[in-house]
Design a protein around this motif. Structure first.
Motif, short mmCIF file in Angstrom:
data_model
loop_
_atom_site.label_atom_id
_atom_site.label_comp_id
_atom_site.label_asym_id
_atom_site.label_seq_id
_atom_site.Cartn_x
_atom_site.Cartn_y
_atom_site.Cartn_z
N THR A 80 0.84 -1.21 0.00
CA THR A 80 0.00 0.00 0.00
C THR A 80 0.87 1.25 0.00
O THR A 80 0.63 2.18 -0.77
N GLY A 81 1.89 1.26 0.86
CA GLY A 81 2.77 2.42 0.94
C GLY A 81 3.46 2.71 -0.38
O GLY A 81 3.53 3.86 -0.81
N MET A 82 3.94 1.65 -1.04
CA MET A 82 4.60 1.84 -2.33
C MET A 82 3.62 2.40 -3.35
O MET A 82 3.95 3.30 -4.14
N LEU A 83 2.40 1.88 -3.34
CA LEU A 83 1.41 2.34 -4.32
C LEU A 83 1.05 3.80 -4.09
O LEU A 83 0.88 4.56 -5.04
N VAL A 84 0.91 4.19 -2.81
CA VAL A 84 0.61 5.60 -2.53
C VAL A 84 1.71 6.49 -3.09
O VAL A 84 1.46 7.48 -3.77
N ALA A 85 2.96 6.08 -2.84
CA ALA A 85 4.08 6.89 -3.31
C ALA A 85 4.13 6.94 -4.83
O ALA A 85 4.47 7.96 -5.43
N MET A 86 3.77 5.82 -5.47
CA MET A 86 3.80 5.80 -6.94
C MET A 86 2.81 6.76 -7.56
O MET A 86 2.92 7.12 -8.73
N ASN A 87 1.82 7.17 -6.77
CA ASN A 87 0.75 8.00 -7.31
C ASN A 87 0.98 9.49 -7.15
O ASN A 87 0.11 10.29 -7.46
N VAL A 88 2.12 9.88 -6.58
CA VAL A 88 2.32 11.32 -6.36
C VAL A 88 3.46 11.84 -7.23
O VAL A 88 4.34 11.08 -7.63
N PRO A 89 3.45 13.14 -7.52
CA PRO A 89 4.58 13.74 -8.23
C PRO A 89 5.82 13.74 -7.35
O PRO A 89 5.71 13.71 -6.11
N VAL A 90 6.98 13.80 -7.96
CA VAL A 90 8.22 13.67 -7.21
C VAL A 90 8.45 14.86 -6.28
O VAL A 90 9.16 14.76 -5.28
N SER A 91 7.80 15.99 -6.57
CA SER A 91 8.04 17.18 -5.76
C SER A 91 7.16 17.25 -4.51
O SER A 91 7.22 18.20 -3.74
N THR A 92 6.33 16.20 -4.28
CA THR A 92 5.42 16.23 -3.14
C THR A 92 6.18 16.30 -1.81
O THR A 92 7.10 15.54 -1.58
N PRO A 93 5.79 17.24 -0.92
CA PRO A 93 6.41 17.25 0.41
C PRO A 93 6.07 15.98 1.18
O PRO A 93 5.01 15.38 0.97
N VAL A 94 6.99 15.59 2.07
CA VAL A 94 6.82 14.31 2.76
C VAL A 94 5.56 14.30 3.64
O VAL A 94 4.84 13.30 3.71
N TRP A 95 5.24 15.45 4.27
CA TRP A 95 4.08 15.44 5.17
C TRP A 95 2.78 15.19 4.42
O TRP A 95 1.86 14.56 4.94
N MET A 96 2.71 15.64 3.16
CA MET A 96 1.50 15.36 2.36
C MET A 96 1.39 13.87 2.08
O MET A 96 0.32 13.28 2.13
#
Lengths: 316, 234
Positions: A80-96
């Motif tokens: 799940t964690g990997m999939l969430v990360a795969m769905n965001v742009p690379v510039s996303t702040p970590v807290w988001m």
């Protein structure tokens, strides 16, 4: 004779466990993660690692807090964690990203009873929560670092234009703007084929999903099918998200209905909707309908009647 | 005295109109975006509820049973019009924030529900306490949800910035966030009401026909005329 034990069916056992299925999924996602490292720089890999760690930690804390059996070792939180990360742009702040992880693990998975009880795909809800909460951060795609100069660009889907055949390789290798895990079509295909070869997923849902999406976007808007497949999150969604065991139909005919339906919805949203991408909404909506699709496509027992017809037969 | 107090606290906890009886959810979801709007809405509804409960209780022997609903509506609409005019004249900002939901108190399920379920069967003092309790129960819930939604979703409380710009989670103040917070609030209340070893069973409001009812509930009314007759269906 005393060693003969009588037990109820099923008697056929396989060596497959949740843990090794999830391990296969993680292995299948590795090409995508590696590709994202090449395309977007080390931050992409870092985000993926952080997201997985946060998901595991959240699941561990929640289960400790609620005094439930620990299920961290089944690796589903990592996926799940990997999939969430795969769905965001690379510039996303970590807290988001952490907000998305909380939505995925706590809101969708644990509040509904843990793995197997989530009614929609957790990672997609994580993405949706982030998309509604941080619309600008979630749609600012930085173009591929390393290979091309880092520029801010939209996904190819929101600025279509005519597709030149030269662009095909660009799309295939993912040298364009987009979320971390959705751009490199080649890596996703490698991962998808690995899953199919290892028999973790059946190819029915991805094929129906992609096929019907191409067909309907072509019928509705005359869109270029190649562009529709390789740009945006269709491939990633089709192989890694729509095939989630918990939120996809059990039977083959159900899988066909499910795949075609979410493909159709994706096409409708892409062509007529105000969002450039519709895969997230389509899969989530399909997930909600899965119990009904399962009911409609119940397997007939050998020599038995279809459920529902029994009453009519009895009435006669 | 203890019984009167119970009528009052029932509306806040055990029979909370929003979280247990599930009445008036629409305005809770829509108005709980800002704390000031929620507070205004809660107080307006409390005022209408108390006044209509008292008047309907006074008129309960005069109102014919067959046309009771229109009569209730007329009474409720009177007070809603009063509130609306006052708010429009003295609190124009609140009027803008509440919009259509202020006149819609006329058809708010809580007001009509309490008129039908309580005020038309009980005395004036009881009805007053019930209206006050229910109104405050509604106000607590809507303000509580609004505090969380405005703080997380917009970073402010009463328009005072608390969380710095750029760190708010927008979805909480949007529609999905409203449903989420509503669910969390409901879970929290029921969690608090669960006693050790005894599970709280919400009593969804009944139709008041205690004569034909087998449940042994706290607010059982035994001295109502005509309630014990069972209608034979041919």
């Amino acid at each position: 004779m005393s060693k003969l034990t009588v037990s109820v069916s099923p008697h056929i056992r396989s060596s497959r466990t949740t843990q090794n299925i999830m391990l296969d999924v993680i292995i299948a996602m590795l090409p995508v993660v590696i590709a994202s490292g090449f395309l977007f720089g080390p931050r992409a890999i870092l985000l993926t690692v952080i997201s997985s760690a946060v998901c595991v930690l959240l699941e561990y804390c929640w289960e400790k807090l609620m005094k439930k059996p620990l299920t961290v070792q089944d690796l589903s939180a990592v996926v799940t964690g990997m999939l969430v990360a795969m769905n965001v742009p690379v510039s996303t702040p970590v807290w988001m990203l952490i907000v998305g992880d909380i939505a995925a693990i706590i809101l969708v998975k644990q509040l509904f009873g843990g793995l197997g009880c989530n009614f929609v795909n957790p990672a997609l809800v994580g993405r949706l929560v982030m998309m509604f909460s941080f619309p600008s951060a979630m749609t600012t795609f930085t173009g591929s670092a390393g290979i091309v100069d880092a520029t801010t660009s939209a996904t190819p889907l929101s600025a279509p234009g005519t597709l030149v055949w030269d662009q095909f390789t660009t799309l295939l290798l993912g040298k364009h703007g987009g979320a971390i895990g959705e751009t490199c079509a080649l890596a996703i295909l490698i991962g998808g084929i690995y899953l199919i070869v290892r028999k973790v997923i059946k190819p029915i849902i991805p094929l129906c999903f992609i096929g019907s999406c191409c067909l309907f976007t072509f019928l509705f808007g005359g869109e270029n099918p190649i562009m529709q497949i390789f740009a945006g999150g269709l491939l990633c969604g089709a192989f890694f998200m729509a095939t989630d065991y918990v939120t996809s139909p059990i039977t083959n005919s159900g899988k066909v209905i499910f795949g075609v339906f979410i493909g159709f919805l994706t096409a409708v949203i892409r062509v007529f909707g105000s969002y450039p991408e519709g895969v997230t909404f389509a899969i989530l909506f399909g997930n909600v309908l899965v119990p009904y699709i399962n009911d409609l496509t119940l397997t007939r027992p050998l020599g038995g009647l279809f459920p529902g017809k029994e009453k009519k037969e009895a009435a006669k | 005295m203890k019984e009167k107090l119970k009528i009052f606290t029932n509306g806040i906890f055990k029979e909370n109109p929003v979280l247990i009886l599930l009445l008036g959810c629409c305005s809770v979801l829509a108005i709980s975006v800002t704390v000031s709007g929620a507070l205004g809405m809660g107080l307006a509804l409390t005022f209408v509820l108390v006044c209509s409960n008292v008047v309907i209780s006074l008129l309960r022997k005069i109102i014919p049973d067959k046309v009771r609903i229109p009569c209730f509506i007329v009474v409720i609409a009177t007070f809603v019009t009063l509130v609306q005019m006052i708010v429009e004249a003295f609190l124009p900002d609140l009027n803008n924030a509440l919009g259509v939901f202020l006149p819609l108190i006329v058809v708010n399920c809580i007001v009509l529900g309490r008129a039908e379920m309580f005020a038309s069967k009980h005395g004036v003092v009881d009805s007053f306490l019930d209206g006050l309790g229910m109104g405050l129960g509604y106000t607590f819930v809507i303000v509580g949800i609004a505090v969380i939604r405005e703080l997380i979703g917009n970073g402010t409380i009463f328009d005072q910035r608390i969380i710095p710009e750029g760190y708010q989670i927008g979805i909480i103040s949007q529609t999905p966030g409203g449903f989420m917070m509503f669910g969390f609030a409901m879970a929290l209340l029921i969690y608090c009401l669960n006693k050790k070893g005894k599970k709280f069973e919400p009593r969804i409001g009944c139709d008041g026909k205690c004569g034909s009812c087998t449940a042994n509930c706290e607010s059982r009314i035994t001295d109502l005329p005509g309630q014990d007759e069972t209608v034979e269906v041919k």
